[in-house]
Design a protein around this motif. Structure first.
Motif, PDB file in Angstrom:
ATOM      1  N   GLY A 119       0.808  -1.222   0.000  1.00 33.59           N
ATOM      2  CA  GLY A 119       0.000   0.000   0.000  1.00 33.59           C
ATOM      3  C   GLY A 119       0.837   1.265   0.000  1.00 33.59           C
ATOM      4  O   GLY A 119       0.403   2.293  -0.539  1.00 33.59           O
ATOM      5  N   ASP A 120       2.033   1.199   0.568  1.00 36.75           N
ATOM      6  CA  ASP A 120       2.856   2.410   0.634  1.00 36.75           C
ATOM      7  C   ASP A 120       3.489   2.740  -0.708  1.00 36.75           C
ATOM      8  O   ASP A 120       3.417   3.878  -1.176  1.00 36.75           O
ATOM      9  CB  ASP A 120       3.933   2.255   1.727  1.00 36.75           C
ATOM     10  CG  ASP A 120       4.666   3.568   1.989  1.00 36.75           C
ATOM     11  OD1 ASP A 120       4.056   4.647   1.782  1.00 36.75           O
ATOM     12  OD2 ASP A 120       5.828   3.524   2.420  1.00 36.75           O
ATOM     13  N   THR A 121       4.101   1.748  -1.349  1.00 32.87           N
ATOM     14  CA  THR A 121       4.757   2.041  -2.633  1.00 32.87           C
ATOM     15  C   THR A 121       3.720   2.429  -3.684  1.00 32.87           C
ATOM     16  O   THR A 121       3.958   3.315  -4.514  1.00 32.87           O
ATOM     17  CB  THR A 121       5.645   0.852  -3.101  1.00 32.87           C
ATOM     18  OG1 THR A 121       6.544   1.316  -4.111  1.00 32.87           O
ATOM     19  CG2 THR A 121       4.845  -0.309  -3.626  1.00 32.87           C
ATOM     20  N   VAL A 156       9.743   5.312  -5.589  1.00 34.29           N
ATOM     21  CA  VAL A 156       9.171   5.603  -4.274  1.00 34.29           C
ATOM     22  C   VAL A 156       9.094   4.323  -3.433  1.00 34.29           C
ATOM     23  O   VAL A 156       8.600   3.299  -3.901  1.00 34.29           O
ATOM     24  CB  VAL A 156       7.757   6.246  -4.384  1.00 34.29           C
ATOM     25  CG1 VAL A 156       7.862   7.682  -4.862  1.00 34.29           C
ATOM     26  CG2 VAL A 156       6.835   5.454  -5.294  1.00 34.29           C
ATOM     27  N   ASP A 157       9.648   4.387  -2.222  1.00 39.01           N
ATOM     28  CA  ASP A 157       9.583   3.264  -1.282  1.00 39.01           C
ATOM     29  C   ASP A 157      10.433   2.071  -1.734  1.00 39.01           C
ATOM     30  O   ASP A 157      10.198   0.952  -1.288  1.00 39.01           O
ATOM     31  CB  ASP A 157       8.109   2.838  -1.078  1.00 39.01           C
ATOM     32  CG  ASP A 157       7.891   2.031   0.193  1.00 39.01           C
ATOM     33  OD1 ASP A 157       8.449   2.407   1.244  1.00 39.01           O
ATOM     34  OD2 ASP A 157       7.167   1.011   0.138  1.00 39.01           O
ATOM     35  N   VAL A 158      11.406   2.318  -2.603  1.00 36.21           N
ATOM     36  CA  VAL A 158      12.252   1.234  -3.119  1.00 36.21           C
ATOM     37  C   VAL A 158      13.604   1.298  -2.398  1.00 36.21           C
ATOM     38  O   VAL A 158      14.378   2.226  -2.596  1.00 36.21           O
ATOM     39  CB  VAL A 158      12.454   1.355  -4.650  1.00 36.21           C
ATOM     40  CG1 VAL A 158      13.328   0.221  -5.164  1.00 36.21           C
ATOM     41  CG2 VAL A 158      11.097   1.369  -5.363  1.00 36.21           C
ATOM     42  N   ASP A 203      12.542   7.567  -0.268  1.00 37.10           N
ATOM     43  CA  ASP A 203      12.363   6.338   0.511  1.00 37.10           C
ATOM     44  C   ASP A 203      12.413   6.640   2.005  1.00 37.10           C
ATOM     45  O   ASP A 203      12.868   7.707   2.434  1.00 37.10           O
ATOM     46  CB  ASP A 203      13.475   5.342   0.125  1.00 37.10           C
ATOM     47  CG  ASP A 203      13.241   3.956   0.703  1.00 37.10           C
ATOM     48  OD1 ASP A 203      12.091   3.642   1.072  1.00 37.10           O
ATOM     49  OD2 ASP A 203      14.219   3.181   0.794  1.00 37.10           O
ATOM     50  N   HIS A 204      11.968   5.650   2.799  1.00 33.08           N
ATOM     51  CA  HIS A 204      12.011   5.804   4.262  1.00 33.08           C
ATOM     52  C   HIS A 204      12.688   4.608   4.939  1.00 33.08           C
ATOM     53  O   HIS A 204      12.576   4.455   6.146  1.00 33.08           O
ATOM     54  CB  HIS A 204      10.594   6.015   4.825  1.00 33.08           C
ATOM     55  CG  HIS A 204       9.733   4.787   4.781  1.00 33.08           C
ATOM     56  ND1 HIS A 204       9.141   4.253   5.909  1.00 33.08           N
ATOM     57  CD2 HIS A 204       9.368   3.984   3.762  1.00 33.08           C
ATOM     58  CE1 HIS A 204       8.439   3.187   5.568  1.00 33.08           C
ATOM     59  NE2 HIS A 204       8.556   3.002   4.284  1.00 33.08           N
ATOM     60  N   HIS A 205      13.354   3.759   4.149  1.00 31.22           N
ATOM     61  CA  HIS A 205      14.035   2.604   4.738  1.00 31.22           C
ATOM     62  C   HIS A 205      15.429   3.003   5.201  1.00 31.22           C
ATOM     63  O   HIS A 205      16.246   3.461   4.394  1.00 31.22           O
ATOM     64  CB  HIS A 205      14.139   1.460   3.729  1.00 31.22           C
ATOM     65  CG  HIS A 205      12.804   0.878   3.367  1.00 31.22           C
ATOM     66  ND1 HIS A 205      12.078   1.289   2.274  1.00 31.22           N
ATOM     67  CD2 HIS A 205      12.052  -0.062   3.983  1.00 31.22           C
ATOM     68  CE1 HIS A 205      10.940   0.620   2.215  1.00 31.22           C
ATOM     69  NE2 HIS A 205      10.901  -0.219   3.241  1.00 31.22           N
ATOM     70  N   GLY A 206      15.726   2.785   6.468  1.00 33.48           N
ATOM     71  CA  GLY A 206      17.053   3.069   6.997  1.00 33.48           C
ATOM     72  C   GLY A 206      18.119   2.253   6.280  1.00 33.48           C
ATOM     73  O   GLY A 206      19.280   2.642   6.208  1.00 33.48           O
ATOM     74  N   ALA A 265       6.120   6.035   6.748  1.00 37.86           N
ATOM     75  CA  ALA A 265       5.799   5.558   5.395  1.00 37.86           C
ATOM     76  C   ALA A 265       6.381   6.542   4.395  1.00 37.86           C
ATOM     77  O   ALA A 265       6.545   7.725   4.711  1.00 37.86           O
ATOM     78  CB  ALA A 265       4.282   5.467   5.202  1.00 37.86           C
ATOM     79  N   THR A 266       6.673   6.067   3.196  1.00 38.85           N
ATOM     80  CA  THR A 266       7.097   6.983   2.135  1.00 38.85           C
ATOM     81  C   THR A 266       5.986   7.985   1.857  1.00 38.85           C
ATOM     82  O   THR A 266       6.243   9.132   1.514  1.00 38.85           O
ATOM     83  CB  THR A 266       7.463   6.183   0.862  1.00 38.85           C
ATOM     84  OG1 THR A 266       8.587   5.343   1.160  1.00 38.85           O
ATOM     85  CG2 THR A 266       7.840   7.096  -0.288  1.00 38.85           C
ATOM     86  N   ALA A 267       4.741   7.573   2.061  1.00 40.29           N
ATOM     87  CA  ALA A 267       3.603   8.463   1.830  1.00 40.29           C
ATOM     88  C   ALA A 267       3.683   9.727   2.697  1.00 40.29           C
ATOM     89  O   ALA A 267       3.234  10.797   2.280  1.00 40.29           O
ATOM     90  CB  ALA A 267       2.292   7.723   2.080  1.00 40.29           C
ATOM     91  N   THR A 322      -1.238   1.413   5.838  1.00 39.45           N
ATOM     92  CA  THR A 322      -0.750   0.042   5.611  1.00 39.45           C
ATOM     93  C   THR A 322       0.650  -0.166   6.186  1.00 39.45           C
ATOM     94  O   THR A 322       0.947  -1.218   6.729  1.00 39.45           O
ATOM     95  CB  THR A 322      -0.751  -0.334   4.112  1.00 39.45           C
ATOM     96  OG1 THR A 322      -0.053   0.665   3.373  1.00 39.45           O
ATOM     97  CG2 THR A 322      -2.157  -0.444   3.566  1.00 39.45           C
ATOM     98  N   ASP A 323       1.521   0.845   6.094  1.00 37.01           N
ATOM     99  CA  ASP A 323       2.890   0.663   6.602  1.00 37.01           C
ATOM    100  C   ASP A 323       2.970   0.721   8.123  1.00 37.01           C
ATOM    101  O   ASP A 323       4.001   0.393   8.702  1.00 37.01           O
ATOM    102  CB  ASP A 323       3.840   1.714   5.998  1.00 37.01           C
ATOM    103  CG  ASP A 323       4.724   1.120   4.920  1.00 37.01           C
ATOM    104  OD1 ASP A 323       4.324   0.099   4.336  1.00 37.01           O
ATOM    105  OD2 ASP A 323       5.818   1.663   4.662  1.00 37.01           O
ATOM    106  N   THR A 324       1.886   1.147   8.775  1.00 38.86           N
ATOM    107  CA  THR A 324       1.890   1.214  10.240  1.00 38.86           C
ATOM    108  C   THR A 324       0.988   0.143  10.839  1.00 38.86           C
ATOM    109  O   THR A 324       0.708   0.171  12.041  1.00 38.86           O
ATOM    110  CB  THR A 324       1.402   2.596  10.736  1.00 38.86           C
ATOM    111  OG1 THR A 324       0.080   2.823  10.237  1.00 38.86           O
ATOM    112  CG2 THR A 324       2.329   3.710  10.293  1.00 38.86           C
TER     113      THR A 324
END
Ligand SMILES: [Mn+2]
Length: 316
Positions: A27-29, A79-81, A103-106, A123-125, A153-155
């Motif tokens: 849902g986030d990407t 986005v979100d990749v 992106d938001h991935h550490g 979330a990237t959103a 969705t990401d939470t």
């Protein structure tokens, strides 16, 4: 780069933009891509979303009214990749051609010409919402719903530890802008396909406990999947079922592979270290979620894993 204003500047300077989502999209990407696409179109740009895998019917509403225009892009944004290989079959086509990654991935492994990562964003959103502000855009209801989808969705519907006050403020603000929160959360978290429910029924029939209820295991055979008519989507998250039982510290899910071997997914709670157990069988992963493959008949695979869990519990 670091500054989101720079990302806004780059997007403003582009005219024909392709937005990439990761494969096995969530849902986030997809929500981030759809929202960014709508925002860019409002700025009068040509924009379209691409993903290596088909978008499930559950997410179709995100792209309503967004027609995929054919054009040669002058700018590509992901986005979100978190890693180029997560683009799946699109990775080769776009290798070396991605201008910007948001992106938001550490754990983000840079692959784009410029990168904006905010690891504090749930979330990237959240980042895309901020970006629309920098682009001077008012968020319309369809965009608000897409962004809300990504955040929710990401939470895990605002339950995970990544949720911050900002997450709730953004969700509130998106509801004020017309996000259909209740409807989205029902579709994402309350609704299951018939095949999914059939799979749950089947795996619960196989549920076994060991170590005095501190361990539990289920299995998913290829015949079970065929009988339920389940797709890959319908199996998502099934591995978390055994550990949901009160008192269970180690949940094992065995899934039959094409060659008859069993892929084990372990979900554990401290002090049980899933990665340590899976390493004994040539696998690995995180402390709370890990996997390995056992080339043995089901009963033997189950017995060996249960014995490994029991050993760890005895030590703890
Ligand atoms: Mn995400």
């Amino acid at each position: 780069m670091g500054k989101l204003a720079r990302a806004a500047e780059l997007l403003r300077a582009a005219d024909r933009i392709v937005i990439l989502s990761h494969s096995s999209p969530d849902g986030d990407t997809l929500g981030s891509a759809a929202a960014l696409c709508r925002a860019l179109k409002k700025l009068g740009k040509a924009a379209r979303c691409e993903c290596a895998d088909p978008v499930g019917p559950k997410y179709a509403y995100l792209f309503e009214g967004l027609h995929a225009e054919p054009f040669a892009p002058d700018f590509v944004v992901s986005v979100d990749v978190a890693d180029l290989k997560l683009l799946g079959s699109l990775a080769e086509r776009y290798r070396g051609r991605i201008d910007l990654a948001i992106d938001h991935h550490g754990s983000h492994a840079p692959f784009a010409r410029e990168t904006y990562v905010d690891a504090k964003a749930a979330a990237t959103a959240e980042i895309i919402f901020e970006l629309t502000g920098l682009l001077g855009l008012e968020v319309d209801p369809a965009t608000a719903s897409a962004l809300y989808t990504g955040i929710s969705t990401d939470t895990g519907c605002f339950r995970y530890s990544n949720v911050t006050p900002r997450t709730h403020r953004m969700a509130a603000s998106l509801m004020e802008r017309g996000a259909r929160a209740e409807e989205i959360d029902r579709a994402m978290f309350e609704t299951k396909s018939r095949a999914r429910l059939e799979m749950e029924r089947t795996v619960l029939e196989h549920l076994r406990f060991f170590c005095g209820g501190r361990g539990a295991s289920i299995h998913i055979s290829r015949a079970d999947i065929a009988r339920a008519g389940a797709q890959e989507d319908d199996l998502e998250g099934l591995a978390s079922l055994p550990r949901q039982v009160e008192g269970v510290l180690a949940g094992i899910t065995l899934r039959e592979k094409e060659d008859g071997s069993w892929k084990a997914s372990l979900r554990t709670t401290p002090p049980v270290d899933a990665a340590r157990i899976c390493r004994k069988f040539g696998g690995g992963g995180h402390a709370c979620a890990a996997g390995c493959v056992l080339r043995a008949p089901l009963e033997e695979a189950e017995r060996r894993l249960a014995a490994a869990v029991e050993e760890v519990l005895r030590e703890a």
